[in-house]
Design an enzyme around this catalytic site. Structure first.
Site, mmCIF file in Angstrom:
data_model
loop_
_atom_site.group_PDB
_atom_site.id
_atom_site.type_symbol
_atom_site.label_atom_id
_atom_site.label_comp_id
_atom_site.label_asym_id
_atom_site.label_seq_id
_atom_site.Cartn_x
_atom_site.Cartn_y
_atom_site.Cartn_z
ATOM 1 N N ILE A 110 -5.588 -0.491 106.763
ATOM 2 C CA ILE A 110 -5.961 0.926 106.835
ATOM 3 C C ILE A 110 -7.477 1.064 106.752
ATOM 4 O O ILE A 110 -8.084 1.863 107.470
ATOM 5 C CB ILE A 110 -5.276 1.728 105.698
ATOM 6 C CG1 ILE A 110 -3.761 1.806 105.934
ATOM 7 C CG2 ILE A 110 -5.864 3.127 105.598
ATOM 8 C CD1 ILE A 110 -2.988 2.478 104.797
ATOM 9 N N ALA A 149 -9.539 0.088 98.831
ATOM 10 C CA ALA A 149 -9.150 -1.271 98.430
ATOM 11 C C ALA A 149 -7.947 -1.227 97.497
ATOM 12 O O ALA A 149 -7.925 -0.439 96.545
ATOM 13 C CB ALA A 149 -10.322 -1.960 97.732
ATOM 14 N N TYR A 175 1.906 -0.706 90.613
ATOM 15 C CA TYR A 175 1.292 -0.035 91.773
ATOM 16 C C TYR A 175 1.502 1.486 91.701
ATOM 17 O O TYR A 175 0.578 2.263 91.935
ATOM 18 C CB TYR A 175 1.921 -0.612 93.036
ATOM 19 C CG TYR A 175 1.320 -0.179 94.347
ATOM 20 C CD1 TYR A 175 0.252 -0.871 94.911
ATOM 21 C CD2 TYR A 175 1.838 0.918 95.043
ATOM 22 C CE1 TYR A 175 -0.284 -0.485 96.134
ATOM 23 C CE2 TYR A 175 1.311 1.313 96.263
ATOM 24 C CZ TYR A 175 0.248 0.604 96.806
ATOM 25 O OH TYR A 175 -0.277 0.986 98.024
ATOM 26 N N TYR A 229 4.583 4.522 104.436
ATOM 27 C CA TYR A 229 4.627 3.115 104.864
ATOM 28 C C TYR A 229 3.941 2.985 106.228
ATOM 29 O O TYR A 229 4.378 3.570 107.218
ATOM 30 C CB TYR A 229 6.083 2.614 104.891
ATOM 31 C CG TYR A 229 6.580 2.310 103.486
ATOM 32 C CD1 TYR A 229 6.864 3.343 102.594
ATOM 33 C CD2 TYR A 229 6.721 1.003 103.042
ATOM 34 C CE1 TYR A 229 7.273 3.079 101.295
ATOM 35 C CE2 TYR A 229 7.139 0.721 101.747
ATOM 36 C CZ TYR A 229 7.414 1.761 100.872
ATOM 37 O OH TYR A 229 7.810 1.493 99.586
HETATM 38 N N1 CAA Z 1 16.823 1.280 94.268
HETATM 39 C C1 CAA Z 1 17.820 0.743 93.540
HETATM 40 N N2 CAA Z 1 18.094 -0.570 93.521
HETATM 41 C C2 CAA Z 1 17.346 -1.372 94.266
HETATM 42 C C3 CAA Z 1 16.281 -0.882 95.057
HETATM 43 C C4 CAA Z 1 16.052 0.493 95.036
HETATM 44 N N3 CAA Z 1 15.080 1.036 95.751
HETATM 45 N N4 CAA Z 1 15.695 -1.936 95.663
HETATM 46 C C5 CAA Z 1 16.375 -3.042 95.304
HETATM 47 N N5 CAA Z 1 17.366 -2.696 94.461
HETATM 48 C C6 CAA Z 1 18.351 -3.568 93.841
HETATM 49 C C7 CAA Z 1 18.971 -4.495 94.880
HETATM 50 O O1 CAA Z 1 20.017 -3.824 95.560
HETATM 51 C C8 CAA Z 1 19.437 -5.633 94.009
HETATM 52 O O2 CAA Z 1 20.647 -5.280 93.377
HETATM 53 P P1 CAA Z 1 21.810 -6.373 93.165
HETATM 54 O O3 CAA Z 1 21.141 -7.494 92.384
HETATM 55 O O4 CAA Z 1 22.827 -5.607 92.421
HETATM 56 O O5 CAA Z 1 22.194 -6.772 94.558
HETATM 57 C C9 CAA Z 1 18.387 -5.720 92.932
HETATM 58 O O6 CAA Z 1 17.725 -4.446 92.927
HETATM 59 C C10 CAA Z 1 17.375 -6.800 93.169
HETATM 60 O O7 CAA Z 1 16.789 -6.568 94.464
HETATM 61 P P2 CAA Z 1 16.032 -7.704 95.225
HETATM 62 O O8 CAA Z 1 17.022 -8.750 95.652
HETATM 63 O O9 CAA Z 1 15.187 -7.124 96.295
HETATM 64 O O10 CAA Z 1 15.175 -8.286 94.013
HETATM 65 P P3 CAA Z 1 13.944 -9.202 94.013
HETATM 66 O O11 CAA Z 1 13.624 -9.464 92.604
HETATM 67 O O12 CAA Z 1 14.110 -10.327 94.967
HETATM 68 O O13 CAA Z 1 12.819 -8.258 94.642
HETATM 69 C C11 CAA Z 1 11.349 -6.474 94.806
HETATM 70 C C12 CAA Z 1 12.473 -7.092 93.997
HETATM 71 C C13 CAA Z 1 10.145 -7.427 94.782
HETATM 72 C C14 CAA Z 1 10.962 -5.171 94.120
HETATM 73 C C15 CAA Z 1 11.793 -6.243 96.248
HETATM 74 O O14 CAA Z 1 12.955 -5.449 96.228
HETATM 75 C C16 CAA Z 1 10.740 -5.524 97.036
HETATM 76 O O15 CAA Z 1 9.784 -6.115 97.505
HETATM 77 N N6 CAA Z 1 10.924 -4.207 97.240
HETATM 78 C C17 CAA Z 1 9.977 -3.400 98.007
HETATM 79 C C18 CAA Z 1 9.009 -2.736 97.116
HETATM 80 C C19 CAA Z 1 8.129 -1.883 97.957
HETATM 81 O O16 CAA Z 1 8.558 -0.942 98.621
HETATM 82 N N7 CAA Z 1 6.845 -2.172 97.983
HETATM 83 C C20 CAA Z 1 5.953 -1.446 98.777
HETATM 84 C C21 CAA Z 1 4.894 -2.370 99.270
HETATM 85 S S1 CAA Z 1 3.873 -1.585 100.491
HETATM 86 C C22 CAA Z 1 2.978 -0.498 99.614
HETATM 87 O O17 CAA Z 1 3.000 -0.450 98.425
HETATM 88 C C23 CAA Z 1 2.100 0.408 100.414
HETATM 89 C C24 CAA Z 1 2.360 1.809 100.073
HETATM 90 O O18 CAA Z 1 1.533 2.419 99.409
HETATM 91 C C25 CAA Z 1 3.535 2.493 100.609
#
Ligand code: CAA
Length: 240
Positions: free
Chosen positions: A14, A83, A147, A179
């Site tokens: 960005i 940043a 974050y 996103y």
């Molecule tokens: N709500 C409820 N439950 C959720 C969920 C949600 N949003 N996301 C995941 N879960 C649950 C999963 O269904 C899973 O449940 P089960 O174990 O019962 O199946 C459990 O949580 C674990 O999920 P993961 O397998 O994904 O767990 P992980 O430890 O491997 O990863 C995580 C966790 C790192 C948070 C991963 O889910 C992730 O990367 N999520 C995305 C987070 C995100 O959106 N980041 C944004 C980055 S971009 C940004 O930040 C820019 C911006 O400003 C928009």
């Protein structure tokens, strides 16, 4: 008059789009970056925009970096605090370091940049500060207590500093991107990202240029009555 602008994290994602948009509008732009020398060099070679390396989470380094930009290009009129890093993980697995690094860089960086540049803007009676927040600072996000807290903090920081800058002609605003198709979002696991995109009414990720356009407006002369506001640019994913 040519205004001097610093865009933090301004050589990639960005920030790169913001640096380019401001340059096209006639600003003298300095793009700060934190780590990726090769990308910064390629960015400078391609755009002619000088890049300056310092860690915005480091107070002394930020003061020195901003002083160097002012020495090279002139007094800094515009700051875009873009940043930011992610260290995603559920609280259970999030280390203190993951928490602290995100707070130090994403939120601390705004403080450090303001300390370096706000006094000069105030003295000269004109300034624009645009802070890049996030939809996840507004709505929260699973796996992002660090974050979301830092970005939410940016929104509070914006409203407080806006009140301090108003009578000196310094506006302080935030943009809350949704996103956007950058490397940061590409790092979200594909199945998770698919579910997120499915919830965006516009039906796609945003583009960095769509954020840059908002920044350009907030930096303009015409936006002098806009301060303390947050512009959400998120494809309709979060409305309130
Ligand atoms: N709500 C409820 N439950 C959720 C969920 C949600 N949003 N996301 C995941 N879960 C649950 C999963 O269904 C899973 O449940 P089960 O174990 O019962 O199946 C459990 O949580 C674990 O999920 P993961 O397998 O994904 O767990 P992980 O430890 O491997 O990863 C995580 C966790 C790192 C948070 C991963 O889910 C992730 O990367 N999520 C995305 C987070 C995100 O959106 N980041 C944004 C980055 S971009 C940004 O930040 C820019 C911006 O400003 C928009």
């Amino acid at each position: 008059m040519t205004r001097v602008a610093i865009v933090t994290g301004g050589t990639r994602g960005i920030g790169e789009a913001i640096s380019l948009a401001l340059k096209e509008l006639g600003y003298t732009v300095a793009a700060n970056y934190g780590g990726n020398d090769a990308k910064a060099q390629a960015f400078t070679d391609a755009t002619g925009i000088p890049s300056y390396k310092w860690d915005v989470g480091d107070y002394e380094a930020t003061l020195a970096g901003c002083a160097k930009v002012a020495e090279d290009l002139g007094p800094v009129d515009v700051v875009v605090n873009n940043a930011g890093i992610t260290r995603d993980g559920v609280l259970q697995r999030m280390s203190f370091e993951d928490w602290n690094e995100v707070m130090r860089i994403n939120l601390g960086g705004c403080f450090n940049m303001a300390k370096a540049t706000f006094p000069g803007m105030r003295e000269r009676g004109w300034g624009r500060i645009v802070n890049i927040g996030s939809i996840n600072g507004q709505a929260g996000q699973y796996g992002q207590v660090n974050y979301a807290a830092a970005k939410s903090g940016i929104h509070g920081f914006t409203k407080a500093l806006a009140q301090e800058g108003a009578k000196y002609g310094v506006t302080v605003n935030a943009i809350a991107p949704g996103y956007i198709d950058t490397e940061m979002v590409a790092a979200v696991p594909a199945p998770v990202l698919e579910k997120i995109v499915a919830k965006i009414p516009v039906g796609r990720l945003g583009h960095a240029e769509e954020i840059a356009r908002g920044v350009a407006f907030l930096c303009s002369e015409e936006a002098g009555f806009v301060t303390g506001s947050t512009m959400s640019i998120n494809g309709g994913q979060h409305m309130y």
